[in-house]
Design a protein around this motif. Structure first.
Motif, short mmCIF file in Angstrom:
data_model
loop_
_atom_site.label_atom_id
_atom_site.label_comp_id
_atom_site.label_asym_id
_atom_site.label_seq_id
_atom_site.Cartn_x
_atom_site.Cartn_y
_atom_site.Cartn_z
N GLY A 71 35.12 -21.93 -15.04
CA GLY A 71 34.96 -20.60 -14.44
C GLY A 71 33.98 -20.63 -13.29
N PHE A 72 33.32 -19.48 -13.07
CA PHE A 72 32.37 -19.29 -11.97
C PHE A 72 30.98 -19.00 -12.52
N ALA A 87 24.75 -15.80 -21.75
CA ALA A 87 23.87 -16.97 -21.56
C ALA A 87 24.73 -18.22 -21.60
N THR A 88 24.60 -19.06 -20.58
CA THR A 88 25.48 -20.22 -20.44
C THR A 88 24.66 -21.46 -20.14
N GLY A 89 24.60 -22.39 -21.09
CA GLY A 89 23.74 -23.56 -20.95
C GLY A 89 24.27 -24.60 -19.99
N THR A 90 25.52 -25.04 -20.18
CA THR A 90 26.05 -26.12 -19.34
C THR A 90 26.09 -25.70 -17.88
N HIS A 137 13.57 -21.32 -15.09
CA HIS A 137 14.01 -20.40 -16.13
C HIS A 137 15.06 -19.47 -15.52
N PHE A 138 16.31 -19.62 -15.97
CA PHE A 138 17.38 -18.75 -15.48
C PHE A 138 17.46 -17.50 -16.36
N LEU A 139 17.54 -16.35 -15.73
CA LEU A 139 17.65 -15.07 -16.43
C LEU A 139 19.08 -14.58 -16.32
N GLN A 140 19.72 -14.35 -17.44
CA GLN A 140 21.13 -14.00 -17.48
C GLN A 140 21.35 -12.92 -18.53
N GLY A 141 22.41 -12.16 -18.41
CA GLY A 141 22.80 -11.23 -19.46
C GLY A 141 22.27 -9.83 -19.34
N ASN A 177 27.88 -15.42 -15.46
CA ASN A 177 28.88 -16.45 -15.72
C ASN A 177 30.20 -15.82 -16.15
N PHE A 178 31.29 -16.30 -15.54
CA PHE A 178 32.62 -15.77 -15.83
C PHE A 178 33.56 -16.94 -16.17
N GLY A 179 34.23 -16.83 -17.33
CA GLY A 179 35.15 -17.89 -17.74
C GLY A 179 36.44 -17.35 -18.32
N PRO A 180 37.15 -16.47 -17.59
CA PRO A 180 38.37 -15.89 -18.16
C PRO A 180 39.46 -16.91 -18.45
#
Length: 272
Positions: free
Chosen positions: A184-185, A211-214, A236-240, A199-202
């Motif tokens: 995805g993106f 939250a997406t680690g890889t 430190h990535f902030l997501q969600g 993060n988008f993984g349709p």
């Protein structure tokens, strides 16, 4: 056999990304794993075969298919193993379809070793912008396909406002992801020395993930490649936030190895 709902990459004890974790006492077939993952409905469910000496065979299933590796499900997995006494040392190993990877389990975080980065081709900036529903000028650099486990399109946009107001064309993203053999993106904005991501993984059944680690590991590589990160700086990535599930993903580089991790919380035990 025991199963848990776990939130990984939590921030201040809240938010994070839910994963299913199944500790197998009897081995399950791939079709059984797929059925369980679909039943639970988490973006990923991890299935663990316990070996000796802190070694574990781990497989990952979305509701629709098996994937080689999943960051947040790995953090969830090793938090469960640590909390339930399966791990008695700080260093453990998981055997996945992405290879044998080291996991560090300290008092604060679980950190996973990522696969050696694979930097793939540049992607079309205009087409990526159209898929994300923004003007191409709002994408700062040429997007690139990168994998430190799973391949994703890495995109940096010009502001938090742009990041929050993406209007994703999911059908077109699925077609583009399949064409380029990507999950995805992963989209990032940088403001006041803080890194925000979505993060988008349709194409693998996940419209958006909190939250997406890889993909965070891949974004770290991309940021280094573009000169945003110097040396072995810890990010430190902030997501969600946009999903009301604020999450924090720690990424660092040590001895040319990328480590991705964070905190996790067991929410409840599940029935099989």
């Amino acid at each position: 056999m025991r199963a848990f709902e776990v939130s990984a990459f939590t921030k201040d004890g809240a938010g994070g990304n839910l994963a299913g974790v199944v500790v197998m006492d009897n081995l399950l077939s791939d079709s059984d794993k797929q059925a369980i993952a679909k039943k639970y409905g988490y973006s990923e469910t991890a299935f663990i075969e316990v070996f000796e000496d802190n070694n574990f065979n781990v497989s990952f299933f979305t509701p629709t298919e098996e994937v080689d590796l999943c960051g947040h499900a790995t953090i969830a997995t090793f938090h469960v193993l640590k909390e339930n006494g399966y791990i008695n040392k700080e260093v453990a190993y998981q055997y996945t379809k992405a290879g044998k990877l080291k996991v560090l389990c300290n008092e604060k975080n679980v950190l996973m070793e990522m696969s050696k980065p694979i930097i793939h081709e540049d992607l079309d900036k205009v087409e990526c912008a159209e898929i994300l529903g923004i003007e191409s000028e709002k994408i700062v650099n040429i997007p690139k396909k990168i994998a430190v486990g799973l391949p994703d399109a890495m995109v940096i946009v010009n502001s938090n406002e742009t990041l929050k107001n993406l209007k994703v064309d999911f059908s077109r993203m699925i077609a583009y992801s399949n064409k380029h053999q990507m999950t995805g993106f992963h989209v990032c904005s940088i403001e006041k020395n803080k890194y925000y991501t979505r993060n988008f993984g349709p194409a693998v059944g996940i419209d958006e993930e909190s939250a997406t680690g890889t993909a965070s590991g891949s974004m770290y590589v991309y940021l280094q490649n573009k000169g945003y990160i110097k040396g072995n700086e810890e990010i430190h990535f902030l997501q969600g936030d946009i999903m009301d599930l604020p999450s924090e993903i720690v990424v660092k580089l040590e001895d040319e190895t990328i480590w991705v991790g964070g905190q996790a919380t067991i929410i409840k035990q599940l029935s099989i």
